[in-house]
Scaffold this motif. Structure first.
Motif, PDB file in Angstrom:
ATOM      1  N   SER A 165       0.829  -1.190   0.000  1.00  0.00           N
ATOM      2  CA  SER A 165       0.000   0.000   0.000  1.00  0.00           C
ATOM      3  C   SER A 165       0.869   1.248   0.000  1.00  0.00           C
ATOM      4  N   LYS A 166       0.447   2.269  -0.724  1.00  0.00           N
ATOM      5  CA  LYS A 166       1.179   3.530  -0.761  1.00  0.00           C
ATOM      6  C   LYS A 166       1.238   4.177   0.618  1.00  0.00           C
ATOM      7  N   ASP A 167       0.164   4.091   1.368  1.00  0.00           N
ATOM      8  CA  ASP A 167       0.155   4.698   2.698  1.00  0.00           C
ATOM      9  C   ASP A 167       1.113   3.979   3.639  1.00  0.00           C
ATOM     10  N   ILE A 168       1.138   2.650   3.582  1.00  0.00           N
ATOM     11  CA  ILE A 168       2.086   1.898   4.405  1.00  0.00           C
ATOM     12  C   ILE A 168       3.511   2.220   3.983  1.00  0.00           C
ATOM     13  N   GLN A 169       3.730   2.352   2.689  1.00  0.00           N
ATOM     14  CA  GLN A 169       5.070   2.688   2.202  1.00  0.00           C
ATOM     15  C   GLN A 169       5.522   4.050   2.723  1.00  0.00           C
ATOM     16  N   LYS A 170       4.606   5.014   2.760  1.00  0.00           N
ATOM     17  CA  LYS A 170       4.956   6.339   3.277  1.00  0.00           C
ATOM     18  C   LYS A 170       5.292   6.280   4.763  1.00  0.00           C
ATOM     19  N   LEU A 171       4.549   5.476   5.510  1.00  0.00           N
ATOM     20  CA  LEU A 171       4.864   5.325   6.928  1.00  0.00           C
ATOM     21  C   LEU A 171       6.251   4.731   7.124  1.00  0.00           C
ATOM     22  N   LEU A 172       6.599   3.759   6.293  1.00  0.00           N
ATOM     23  CA  LEU A 172       7.920   3.144   6.400  1.00  0.00           C
ATOM     24  C   LEU A 172       9.010   4.125   5.989  1.00  0.00           C
ATOM     25  N   TRP A 173       8.753   4.926   4.964  1.00  0.00           N
ATOM     26  CA  TRP A 173       9.737   5.932   4.544  1.00  0.00           C
ATOM     27  C   TRP A 173      10.042   6.905   5.684  1.00  0.00           C
ATOM     28  N   LYS A 174       8.996   7.283   6.409  1.00  0.00           N
ATOM     29  CA  LYS A 174       9.158   8.274   7.475  1.00  0.00           C
ATOM     30  C   LYS A 174       9.454   7.632   8.826  1.00  0.00           C
ATOM     31  N   THR A 175       9.661   6.304   8.840  1.00  0.00           N
ATOM     32  CA  THR A 175       9.908   5.537  10.075  1.00  0.00           C
ATOM     33  C   THR A 175       8.850   5.828  11.134  1.00  0.00           C
ATOM     34  N   LYS A 176       7.581   5.874  10.724  1.00  0.00           N
ATOM     35  CA  LYS A 176       6.476   6.144  11.641  1.00  0.00           C
ATOM     36  C   LYS A 176       5.565   4.940  11.831  1.00  0.00           C
ATOM     37  N   TYR A 177       5.925   3.823  11.234  1.00  0.00           N
ATOM     38  CA  TYR A 177       5.143   2.604  11.443  1.00  0.00           C
ATOM     39  C   TYR A 177       5.481   2.055  12.827  1.00  0.00           C
ATOM     40  N   LYS A 178       4.462   1.725  13.618  1.00  0.00           N
ATOM     41  CA  LYS A 178       4.678   1.289  14.992  1.00  0.00           C
ATOM     42  C   LYS A 178       4.757  -0.233  15.084  1.00  0.00           C
ATOM     43  N   PHE A 179       5.608  -0.704  15.992  1.00  0.00           N
ATOM     44  CA  PHE A 179       5.831  -2.131  16.203  1.00  0.00           C
ATOM     45  C   PHE A 179       5.672  -2.451  17.696  1.00  0.00           C
ATOM     46  N   PRO A 180       4.458  -2.387  18.221  1.00  0.00           N
ATOM     47  CA  PRO A 180       4.283  -2.572  19.668  1.00  0.00           C
ATOM     48  C   PRO A 180       4.664  -3.959  20.155  1.00  0.00           C
ATOM     49  N   ARG A 181       4.293  -4.985  19.421  1.00  0.00           N
ATOM     50  CA  ARG A 181       4.574  -6.343  19.876  1.00  0.00           C
ATOM     51  C   ARG A 181       6.064  -6.645  19.846  1.00  0.00           C
ATOM     52  N   ALA A 182       6.718  -6.286  18.741  1.00  0.00           N
ATOM     53  CA  ALA A 182       8.151  -6.556  18.623  1.00  0.00           C
ATOM     54  C   ALA A 182       8.948  -5.755  19.644  1.00  0.00           C
ATOM     55  N   SER A 183       8.596  -4.488  19.816  1.00  0.00           N
ATOM     56  CA  SER A 183       9.328  -3.649  20.771  1.00  0.00           C
ATOM     57  C   SER A 183       9.188  -4.177  22.187  1.00  0.00           C
ATOM     58  N   ALA A 184       7.979  -4.610  22.559  1.00  0.00           N
ATOM     59  CA  ALA A 184       7.774  -5.141  23.902  1.00  0.00           C
ATOM     60  C   ALA A 184       8.567  -6.419  24.118  1.00  0.00           C
ATOM     61  N   ILE A 197      13.663   3.579  15.926  1.00  0.00           N
ATOM     62  CA  ILE A 197      12.298   3.910  15.523  1.00  0.00           C
ATOM     63  C   ILE A 197      11.883   5.179  16.234  1.00  0.00           C
ATOM     64  N   LYS A 198      11.242   6.077  15.500  1.00  0.00           N
ATOM     65  CA  LYS A 198      10.764   7.320  16.110  1.00  0.00           C
ATOM     66  C   LYS A 198       9.762   7.002  17.214  1.00  0.00           C
ATOM     67  N   ALA A 199       9.951   7.627  18.345  1.00  0.00           N
ATOM     68  CA  ALA A 199       9.101   7.326  19.501  1.00  0.00           C
ATOM     69  C   ALA A 199       7.686   7.837  19.306  1.00  0.00           C
ATOM     70  N   ASN A 200       7.533   9.058  18.791  1.00  0.00           N
ATOM     71  CA  ASN A 200       6.211   9.660  18.659  1.00  0.00           C
ATOM     72  C   ASN A 200       5.923   9.934  17.194  1.00  0.00           C
ATOM     73  N   ALA A 201       4.913   9.304  16.687  1.00  0.00           N
ATOM     74  CA  ALA A 201       4.518   9.529  15.301  1.00  0.00           C
ATOM     75  C   ALA A 201       3.420  10.578  15.276  1.00  0.00           C
ATOM     76  N   THR A 202       3.646  11.656  14.539  1.00  0.00           N
ATOM     77  CA  THR A 202       2.648  12.718  14.462  1.00  0.00           C
ATOM     78  C   THR A 202       1.450  12.234  13.679  1.00  0.00           C
ATOM     79  N   THR A 203       0.320  12.765  14.024  1.00  0.00           N
ATOM     80  CA  THR A 203      -0.917  12.352  13.365  1.00  0.00           C
ATOM     81  C   THR A 203      -1.328  13.322  12.275  1.00  0.00           C
ATOM     82  N   ASP A 204      -0.486  14.341  12.024  1.00  0.00           N
ATOM     83  CA  ASP A 204      -0.850  15.303  10.998  1.00  0.00           C
ATOM     84  C   ASP A 204      -0.714  14.703   9.609  1.00  0.00           C
TER      85      ASP A 204
END
Length: 684
Positions: A165-184, A197-204
């Motif tokens: 998906s283009k939207d998922i690709q953009k999140l990966l480009w900006k390192t804003k995709y969250k990985f809660p399970r892996a990080s925990a 990984i960026k700690a806080n992903a902006t919602t804008d």
């Protein structure tokens, strides 16, 4: 006076004709002992004499690649290509109307239909693959079979799964995709964080709702037409987990180091827990975190000291290893993941010939995490692949675990395989692939962290060792199941061997004897006939199945041979039909326009660099052929069979022209994989 030698000891100056006769030809047994294919004498011929061609002749024949170009040349040629009328706008090509493009004059592609048609090559022989399927061709004017198009066809249906998906690709480009399970899980295991990984992903920024399983690439406006997503995004994690893991202090979602002794939490047990703690103020509000009193319902989660945090906890439902979906690999025909040649059209072909399990090409974790479209293309799945796995390769536990979570969220597959046996220098030098065999604790961290973030079975592929004579795989099989793996594939060679010498099946059997009963052990190496398959699978009750790699490249009908228990003396026309099926699948996958045709030709030529090693059954004195036999120079039973036996790239190009028409002017080809490269000392 010196004495002369007796006459009976003097050399005979004129040997008789009987003494000068050539030695008798070697017997088939002698040839087999020397690893030479025992081809019948009637088909042997002297090696062809090939004069050393000039550079121009070599390029015309497709034998050698062009010289390396400078960056300036590449930029100049790319600019010329962009300005060329051959780069017709996709919207214009599909409809045939110059005003169909929504970008108008600002479009960087050509809208001149007449100029494009004037320089377009002639149509190829045959019928458009989409017309054969009674569907409309999405390539329109640019299709190389445009003359066979019809207007009364239904829209084309895409049978391929796992688009990016283009939207998922953009999140990966900006390192804003969250990985809660892996990080925990990484935090719980105390493993080193290598990937930042960026700690806080902006919602804008506009982003896909990858936390909602019912939403698939929710796009609107102009971006919708540019999306590559044509299938629902397969996700299943809760949107509250991101905040939830922060509040829990990184406790594990699943602790695979302890056995599962009780049932997992259900909605009923959660409600009972709510009733137990109903005296807490506002128990029905979102501001109350509720835990059941029964510790067995916590799934390994520790209750924080402040049980009245501002977020409610949904009990984690990731199952323990013993509760995961089980895949029975026993005696199933498993097509190995093959770099370059194991593409989607080739896997489709092997499915038609009898393969049961298919696995995508190895994808690098770092490239997937960066959203590289070319790497995500390796995860594509066709609807005919009913038992399909994806293979990834990474060097560190956090990188691999996050990739597993990402792929688990966004792709459809049945199991995920981690490659820990790749011998390629560029992979090994980064600490991935077979170099992990020297780091068993890192293997443990990778498997433990990765298995905890997915509900699907996790498998591992290794070699016997990194260095020859220092086998390590047997030390893994006894523990890797407890770490979280469902199956282990053992390639019977070390990294230092690459693909030289025969695979060590005795050692594979030793490893299988040490494996737990619930761990599937899959052997790999030198499976080239149904007798090889029977000897390794039926001869060992501990080996579940065999993975077939180069044997499938050289003769993909090996799956048919195993299922029918026969050595198939396939004719050259039947082999050409198999190549024709591959071309048809390739045009459906890569496209029927000029670019798609040449991409299909490229991968066909890569495959032909392997198929030329096949020796027809009817030409052999000893059956079946072994994978390590060197074929002598021989001729086939007809001209086509002789052409298919050639090891010349120019002859491979001629075969491609039988199926895809003449090659473009200035066409060149050199195979990516060269067998002699595996024997060099600098490769380990």
């Amino acid at each position: 006076m010196a004495a002369t030698a007796p006459a009976d000891v003097l050399p005979d100056p004129c040997p008789t004709a009987a003494d000068s006769s050539p030695p008798p030809p070697p017997t088939p047994e002698e040839l087999v002992a020397r690893a030479v294919a025992p081809v019948k004498a009637a088909f042997l011929r002297p090696p062809p004499v090939r004069d050393t061609p000039t550079n121009e002749e070599s390029r015309a024949s497709g034998a050698v690649p062009l010289e390396k170009k400078s960056k300036r040349q590449f930029r100049r040629e790319r600019k010329q290509e962009q300005e060329s009328v051959s780069r017709l706008c996709v919207a214009v090509g599909k409809t045939g109307k110059a005003d169909a493009c929504k970008y108008g004059a600002s479009c960087r592609f050509s809208h001149d239909v007449d100029a494009y048609l004037a320089q377009k090559p002639a149509d190829l022989e045959g019928t458009c693959p989409f017309t054969v399927l009674e569907q409309s061709c999405q390539y329109g004017l640019t299709c190389r079979f445009f003359g066979t198009h019809k207007d009364n066809h239904a829209p084309s249906e895409n049978h391929e799964i796992n688009p990016l998906s283009k939207d998922i690709q953009k999140l990966l480009w900006k390192t804003k995709y969250k990985f809660p399970r892996a990080s925990a899980q990484i935090k719980h295991l105390g493993l080193k964080e290598v990937m930042k990984i960026k700690a806080n992903a902006t919602t804008d920024d506009k982003r896909a709702d990858h936390d909602n399983p019912d939403v698939s690439c929710d796009m609107s406006g102009d971006d919708k037409t540019e999306s590559l997503c044509s299938a629902p995004v397969n996700v299943d994690h809760d949107s509250s987990l991101c905040e939830e893991m922060d509040n829990l202090g990184g406790e594990p979602l699943v602790d695979n180091s302890v056995p599962c002794v009780g049932p997992r939490a259900s909605k009923k047990s959660k409600v009972e827990g709510d009733e137990i703690h109903k005296n807490a103020a506002g128990s029905d509000s979102h501001d109350t975190k509720v835990y059941p009193e029964d510790p067995s319902l916590l799934n390994g989660l520790e209750v924080p000291s402040d049980s009245t945090s501002s977020c409610r906890v949904d009990l984690v439902t990731t199952p323990h290893l013993h509760e995961k979906k089980i895949i029975d690999f026993r005696e199933k025909l498993y097509l190995a993941p093959l770099t370059t040649v194991g593409n989607l059209p080739f896997r489709r072909l092997c499915k038609t010939l009898g393969a049961d399990i298919t696995c995508g090409e190895m994808a690098m974790c770092t490239n997937l995490m960066q959203g590289q479209a070319s790497e995500w293309a390796l995860l594509r799945r066709h609807s005919s692949e009913d038992l399909f796995g994806v293979q990834i390769c990474g060097a560190f536990p956090d990188t691999v675990a996050r990739t597993v979570e990402l792929v688990d969220n966004e792709c459809s597959f049945d199991f995920i395989d981690i490659n820990m046996g790749c011998p390629i220098d560029v992979v090994v030098n980064k600490g991935a692939g077979s170099s992990l065999l020297n780091k068993p604790m890192r293997i443990k961290g990778i498997v433990q962290a990765s298995s905890a973030v997915t509900n699907r079975p996790l498998t591992v592929k290794v070699r016997t060792a990194f260095f020859e004579g220092r086998n390590r795989a047997d030390s893994l099989v006894s523990d890797i199941y407890d770490w979280g793996a469902s199956a282990i594939t053992i390639h019977g060679r070390s990294r230092q061997q690459r693909y030289s010498k025969l695979a060590d099946w005795d050692y594979i059997n030793q490893c299988a004897q040490k494996a737990p009963d619930d761990l599937h052990v899959i052997g790999n190496g030198d499976i080239f006939s149904f007798t090889d398959w029977n000897r390794h699978v039926s001869g060992s009750s501990k080996i579940s199945t065999c993975m077939i790699a180069r044997g499938a490249l050289i003769k993909p009908w090996i799956f048919t041979e195993i299922k029918e228990q026969r050595d198939w003396d396939i004719t050259s026309d039947e082999r050409l039909d198999i190549l024709r099926d591959f071309v048809r699948f390739g045009l459906e996958h890569w496209g029927s326009d000029t670019k798609g045709v040449e991409t299909t030709r490229h991968f066909l030529l890569e495959w032909l660099s392997y198929t030329c090693r096949y020796i027809p059954v009817g030409l052999l004195d000893v059956v079946p052929q072994r994978l390590n036999w060197r074929p002598p120079s021989y001729c086939g039973r007809n001209d086509l069979e002789t052409l298919m036996a050639s090891d010349s790239a120019a002859d491979w190009v001629r075969i491609s022209e039988l199926l895809l028409g003449k090659v473009p002017e200035g066409f060149t080809f050199a195979p990516k994989h060269k067998s002699n490269a595996y024997d060099r000392a600098e490769n380990g």
